[in-house]
Every structure is written in structure tokens, then in C-alpha cells.
Write an enzyme that holds these catalytic residues in place. Structure first.
Site, PDB file in Angstrom:
ATOM      1  CB  SER A  29     -23.944 -33.184  93.654  1.00 43.30           C
ATOM      2  OG  SER A  29     -23.533 -32.183  94.537  1.00 43.30           O
ATOM      3  CE  LYS A  60     -16.000 -35.836 114.093  1.00 39.54           C
ATOM      4  NZ  LYS A  60     -15.780 -34.400 113.786  1.00 39.54           N
ATOM      5  CG  HIS A  70      -8.554 -36.026 112.186  1.00 41.19           C
ATOM      6  ND1 HIS A  70      -9.778 -35.545 112.546  1.00 41.19           N
ATOM      7  CD2 HIS A  70      -7.667 -35.056 112.509  1.00 41.19           C
ATOM      8  CE1 HIS A  70      -9.643 -34.333 113.063  1.00 41.19           C
ATOM      9  NE2 HIS A  70      -8.371 -34.009 113.056  1.00 41.19           N
ATOM     10  CE  LYS A  74      -5.129 -34.137 115.626  1.00 39.35           C
ATOM     11  NZ  LYS A  74      -4.705 -33.010 114.820  1.00 39.35           N
ATOM     12  CD  GLU A 131     -11.059 -26.531 116.914  1.00 41.27           C
ATOM     13  OE1 GLU A 131     -10.541 -27.318 116.125  1.00 41.27           O
ATOM     14  OE2 GLU A 131     -12.288 -26.336 116.982  1.00 41.27           O
ATOM     15  CG  ASP A 187     -17.193 -30.908 115.481  1.00 36.21           C
ATOM     16  OD1 ASP A 187     -17.130 -31.681 114.497  1.00 36.21           O
ATOM     17  OD2 ASP A 187     -16.543 -29.839 115.551  1.00 36.21           O
ATOM     18  CG  HIS A 215     -11.638 -35.633 117.514  1.00 35.92           C
ATOM     19  ND1 HIS A 215     -11.649 -36.634 116.580  1.00 35.92           N
ATOM     20  CD2 HIS A 215     -11.956 -34.493 116.833  1.00 35.92           C
ATOM     21  CE1 HIS A 215     -11.954 -36.127 115.386  1.00 35.92           C
ATOM     22  NE2 HIS A 215     -12.156 -34.836 115.515  1.00 35.92           N
ATOM     23  CE  LYS A 220     -15.429 -25.671 115.792  1.00 35.52           C
ATOM     24  NZ  LYS A 220     -14.294 -26.435 115.279  1.00 35.52           N
TER      25      LYS A 220
HETATM   26  C1  BG6 Z   1     -12.889 -32.086 113.309  1.00 37.36           C
HETATM   27  C2  BG6 Z   1     -14.018 -31.188 113.729  1.00 37.36           C
HETATM   28  O1  BG6 Z   1     -13.242 -33.428 113.448  1.00 37.36           O
HETATM   29  O2  BG6 Z   1     -11.768 -31.824 114.133  1.00 37.36           O
HETATM   30  C3  BG6 Z   1     -13.616 -29.728 113.659  1.00 37.36           C
HETATM   31  O3  BG6 Z   1     -15.133 -31.413 112.891  1.00 37.36           O
HETATM   32  C4  BG6 Z   1     -12.340 -29.498 114.455  1.00 37.36           C
HETATM   33  O4  BG6 Z   1     -14.642 -28.872 114.142  1.00 37.36           O
HETATM   34  C5  BG6 Z   1     -11.285 -30.501 114.034  1.00 37.36           C
HETATM   35  O5  BG6 Z   1     -11.899 -28.188 114.187  1.00 37.36           O
HETATM   36  C6  BG6 Z   1     -10.056 -30.418 114.906  1.00 37.36           C
HETATM   37  O6  BG6 Z   1      -9.051 -31.202 114.324  1.00 37.36           O
HETATM   38  P1  BG6 Z   1      -7.548 -30.766 114.397  1.00 37.36           P
HETATM   39  O7  BG6 Z   1      -6.799 -31.897 113.775  1.00 37.36           O
HETATM   40  O8  BG6 Z   1      -7.426 -29.490 113.638  1.00 37.36           O
HETATM   41  O9  BG6 Z   1      -7.260 -30.576 115.844  1.00 37.36           O
END
Ligand code: BG6
Length: 487
Positions: free
Chosen positions: A55, A152, A182, A186, A220, A239, A244, A330
Site C-alpha cells: 500500500s 502461515k 517454512h 529447513k 527463541e 504462531d 511448525h 520467546k
Molecule cells: C515464524 C514465526 O513463523 O517462525 C516467528 O512467526 C518465529 O515468530 C519464526 O520467530 C521462527 O522461524 P525460524 O526459522 O527463525 O526458526
């Protein structure tokens, strides 16, 4: 799995002839997508036009500078090490600005596509806009023969995931919908599938007779940063856990694929997720780091969890009764993703430090991040008269780091129509069904200190199965030559 099985039927899956990136000025584009596009151009894997949509009204120089700045950002190792490739990327790029709710934006996009027949549309935008953009792609006539790549979280519960799916399938055939997770791109996670089914020693022990429990940690050491608004609508369970980590669990727990194709892998993964028992509030501990409520975009009385720990059961022949413990969060003590698969102890107490009440029994450890590695821990006798031993790890480390980022791999796959590393709709829906009962019915968040392993309640959840294993301490002990001490 053979390369042929992985790449699908190329004759029927033509290469996309343009890539459209919605959310061009967003965080994800800057951090992951531009570096991926640059790497693809460098290797000659991206030669078609790329059109950014967002935008913000930006002049040509402004959006070009954004791309350059993101590549030069300190988080992107390597910077611009091939200026000619960077120039090629810029030459492929164009930018369209406009409101996603405005039909004029899609007319401008159509003009910028200059007659491309099979564009791939990548939605790196807030999930609340997915359906709007997909519907407009349909009504503007852009979707025909195109593909859509959806980030996602796919929905925020079962009902919204079903609604989004219906919206997507009204515009695109299922074979043209690519749902990104994603984690599936990996190396270490692709290796779970390979390691399980390229070896024969694992299968006889990979079941409830030999495995006592499994624990998965995604930690994290940073907070939500600038993503407070998004995070408020998601929370840790949505999330990173139901997508994941459930995908990781599905790869660890799935039955062998019934035939040689990634379709069969998708089916086997979905079956495991379907066999997971729906969560109950008592299976879930939710935590929130102290200070989260002061983050930008976060409500002062927020009950959104930044940490969660859960206990799962897979009600299948192979896994009945084996608890799967999962924790993610986190502002934890480190950034690490690891799985530990704990085996039963030997049945007899032949030595003081082994057996039902001895030291820790054998385990498998899958280190998924930051480095990739697989270890098998076994006890060996210490030199001396006494029959006392130590736990050592046979360690298979990553030989060489991957030269491909997850987004480079997954965008490239979507461009050629290879859906092997994408999540299929059955898995997505099954995962939502597991978490559905606790999305709204749960205990309030428990505050935890930044830099800690979350609330003490999460320790109580796993206490009867030996407690959480600290991935950092355990992993630090492997030996560079392949054998290390674990305790
Ligand atoms: C994302 C989340 O999908 O994955 C994030 O939205 C998270 O909050 C991230 O930090 C972690 O991905 P990676 O590849 O850094 O482990």
C-alpha cells in the site's frame, strides 16, 4: 524418496512466468524474501519478472533502495557480494502500490504483468487480508493458470481455516494452492524424513515398546519486537506450535509412506495429526514474559501467550500411551530448536547406574537449529574396577551448512509447481482440530522472567517423565569427531 517423486510431473506443472510479492514493504519481505530472490538470481534460478505490491506509495528509487538496504542489513550475511546479480534482480523488479481492497490495484497489477500467463502470487501479508487478495485475484481475471502461495498461519481456528480454504479453492484449483510452512524447507527437518526412512535400524525401535516419551523445544532468546500487533492476534500456540512443531512431530511420528511419492508422505503426515488427541486445558501451560504488555501494539491487559508447553498423545497403534511434550517461547535462555526421543531403560538393574532406577537411558537427539545434527546416546563403562559408566553421544553433525535458505528453496519449488515441501490441506485442518478445544478455553497466562525457561507450571507438566532437558547444556557436549559425552 526419488528425485522424480520429489519433483512431480514437470510436463503438467509449467514454470511460473512471473512472481508477484504482496507485502513488498513488510518485515518478512525485507528479512527473508529479498535475500531469497537475490540468491535465486545469483544462481540463475530466477529470470522472470518480479512485481512487488504494497500500500505504501514509493518512488522507483525508494523501493529499489529498500531492496538494497535489506540485503545490506547486518542480519543478512554476505550482503551484496555479486553486484551484477543485484543489478539483474533490480532489472527484473517492478512495484505497484495500492489498497488491497481497491479493484484499481489489481488493474495496475495486470498492466505491470504485461501479459504474463502463469504468475505465482505470494501473499506475505497479514492473514486477515489473505481472502480479500485471493478473491480480487479471481475477480480481476489474474488467477487463471496462476498459483497462489499462502503464508502461515492458515486461518486462526478450524472455522476460519475452512473459510479461507473455501475462498482459495473457489479461485484456484487445489494443485495451484501452496501453503507455506517454512520449517519444511529447513535441511534438518527434511533430514528427519530421510533419516527415518533411509535407515533400517530405526524402525524396530521407533514405537511405544521402546520409546518412553518425546520432547520438542523451540526456544527463541528475543521478544516480539516490532511484531506486537500480529502477535496479539496469534500467540505462541498459533504462531509456531500448531504449524511448525506439529509438522516436525508429524515427520517423526508418521508411518512409512504407502508408496513412493510425496502425496503419500502428505497422507501419512495428515494421518498422524488426525490421530492426535484433541488438547484439554490441563495439557497446556501458557506463559507471558514480563514486559510483553509494554511492547508496541500489545494490549496493556493482554492474555496472549508468548510461551506454551503442552502434552500431546497420538492415539495410533505405534504411539498409544507415549507422551509428546512440546514447549516453545520467546525471551527464553537461548535460540535453539531440538527434539529428544527418550527410550525406555533396560529392564533389569544389573549396574547401579543403569536400569529402571539408574542413570538416563538411551535417547535420540535431533538438533534442528541453529546447526543440524543427530545424536544417539548410549552408556559406556568408565575405565576401572567398578562397573560404572557414562552416557556418550554418537553424533552425526552437519557436514556443510546448506547453501540454500528455506525461502529460496520453497519459492523456487512453488515457481516450478513442486508441492513436496508444502503443507497439504488435510494436515492444516487436522492440526487446527487438535488445538481447537484450547484456543479459547484455557488457563490465564502465567508471567515468567525474560531469560528463564518459562513458568514453573511447565516443569510440573513433564515431571513424571524426567523433566525438560536443557538443549543447550546437552548439545554443548558433543565431540567434533563424532563421539561425545552427554553426562
Ligand atoms: C515464524 C514465526 O513463523 O517462525 C516467528 O512467526 C518465529 O515468530 C519464526 O520467530 C521462527 O522461524 P525460524 O526459522 O527463525 O526458526
Amino acid at each position: 524418496m526419488s528425485v522424480a517423486a520429489r519433483t512431480g510431473v514437470t510436463a503438467e506443472q509449467p514454470h511460473a512466468d512471473a512472481l508477484v510479492v504482496f507485502g513488498f514493504t513488510g518485515d518478512l519481505a525485507a528479512k527473508k524474501i529479498f535475500p531469497a530472490l537475490y540468491a535465486m538470481v545469483k544462481k540463475g534460478h530466477l529470470t522472470v519478472p518480479v512485481i512487488g505490491v504494497a500500500s505504501s506509495k514509493l518512488g522507483i528509487q525508494e523501493w529499489k533502495d529498500r531492496v538494497r538496504d535489506s540485503l545490506l542489513h547486518e542480519e543478512h550475511e554476505g550482503g551484496i557480494d555479486d553486484p551484477a546479480a543485484f543489478d539483474r534482480l533490480i532489472a527484473l523488479l517492478d512495484y505497484v502500490s495500492g489498497d488491497y481492497n481497491d479493484a484499481a490495484t489489481f488493474s495496475a497489477l495486470k498492466a505491470a504483468l504485461k501479459g504474463a500467463k502463469r504468475p505465482a502470487f505470494y501473499l506475505a501479508i497479514p492473514p486477515s487480508l489473505f481472502a480479500t487478495v485471493i478473491e480480487s485475484l479471481g475477480s480481476s481475471g489474474l488467477a487463471q493458470d496462476g498459483r497462489v502461495i499462502v503464508e502461515k498461519p492458515f486461518g486462526r481456528d478450524l472455522a476460519s481455516a475452512c473459510a479461507l480454504n473455501a475462498a482459495a479453492q473457489a479461485v484456484f484449483p487445489e494443485s495451484s494452492i501452496f501453503r507455506i510452512d517454512h520449517y519444511l524447507g529447513k535441511e534438518a527437518i527434511m533430514n528427519i524424513l530421510y533419516f527415518r526412512f533411509a535407515n533400517s535400524f530405526l524402525e524396530p525401535v521407533w514405537n511405544r515398546h521402546h520409546i518412553a516419551s518425546v520432547q520438542v523445544t523451540l526456544a527463541e532468546n528475543f521478544g516480539v519486537g516490532a511484531r506486537g500487533t500480529f502477535y496479539e492476534s496469534a500467540g505462541c500456540l498459533r504462531d509456531v506450535v500448531e504449524n511448525h512443531l506439529f509438522q516436525v512431530i508429524a515427520l517423526l511420528a508418521m508411518e512409512p509412506p504407502a508408496y513412493q511419492s510425496f502425496d503419500a508422505v502428505h497422507t501419512a503426515k495428515a494421518s498422524v495429526l488426525r490421530a492426535m488427541l484433541p488438547l484439554k486445558p490441563a495439557d497446556l501451560v501458557r506463559g507471558q514474559y514480563i514486559g510483553y504488555r509494554d511492547e508496541k501494539g500489545v494490549a496493556p491487559d493482554s492474555d496472549v501467550e508468548t510461551f506454551c508447553a503442552l502434552r500431546l498423545f497420538i492415539d495410533s497403534w505405534r504411539w498409544a500411551g507415549v507422551p509428546w511434550y512440546v514447549r516453545a517461547g520467546k525471551l527464553l535462555p537461548g535460540s535453539v530448536v531440538e527434539v529428544q526421543v527418550q527410550m525406555h531403560p533396560p529392564p533389569q538393574q544389573l549396574f547401579d547406574d543403569s536400569g529402571p532406577s539408574g542413570g538416563r537411558a538411551n535417547y535420540f537427539r535431533f538438533r534442528l537449529q541453529p546447526a543440524a545434527g543427530i545424536a544417539l546416546a548410549a552408556r559406556v563403562k568408565r575405565p576401572g574396577k567398578e562397573f560404572i559408566g557414562v552416557q556418550r553421544e554418537l553424533y552425526l553433525g552437519e557436514e556443510e551448512p546448506s547453501s540454500m535458505s528455506t525461502y529460496e528453496r520453497l519459492l523456487g519449488d512453488a515457481m516450478v509447481g513442486d508441492d513436496a515441501l508444502f503443507t497439504d490441506v488435510d494436515s492444516v485442518m487436522a492440526a487446527w482440530s487438535v488445538v481447537e478445544p484450547v484456543l479459547n478455553t484455557h488457563h490465564p497466562v502465567v508471567p515468567y522472567e525474560p531469560g528463564s525457561w518459562g513458568p514453573a507450571e511447565s516443569d510440573a507438566l513433564i515431571a513424571k517423565d524426567g523433566g525438560w532437558r536443557d538443549p543447550q547444556t546437552d548439545s554443548a557436549t558433543h565431540h567434533p569427531h563424532g563421539v561425545g559425552g552427554a553426562e
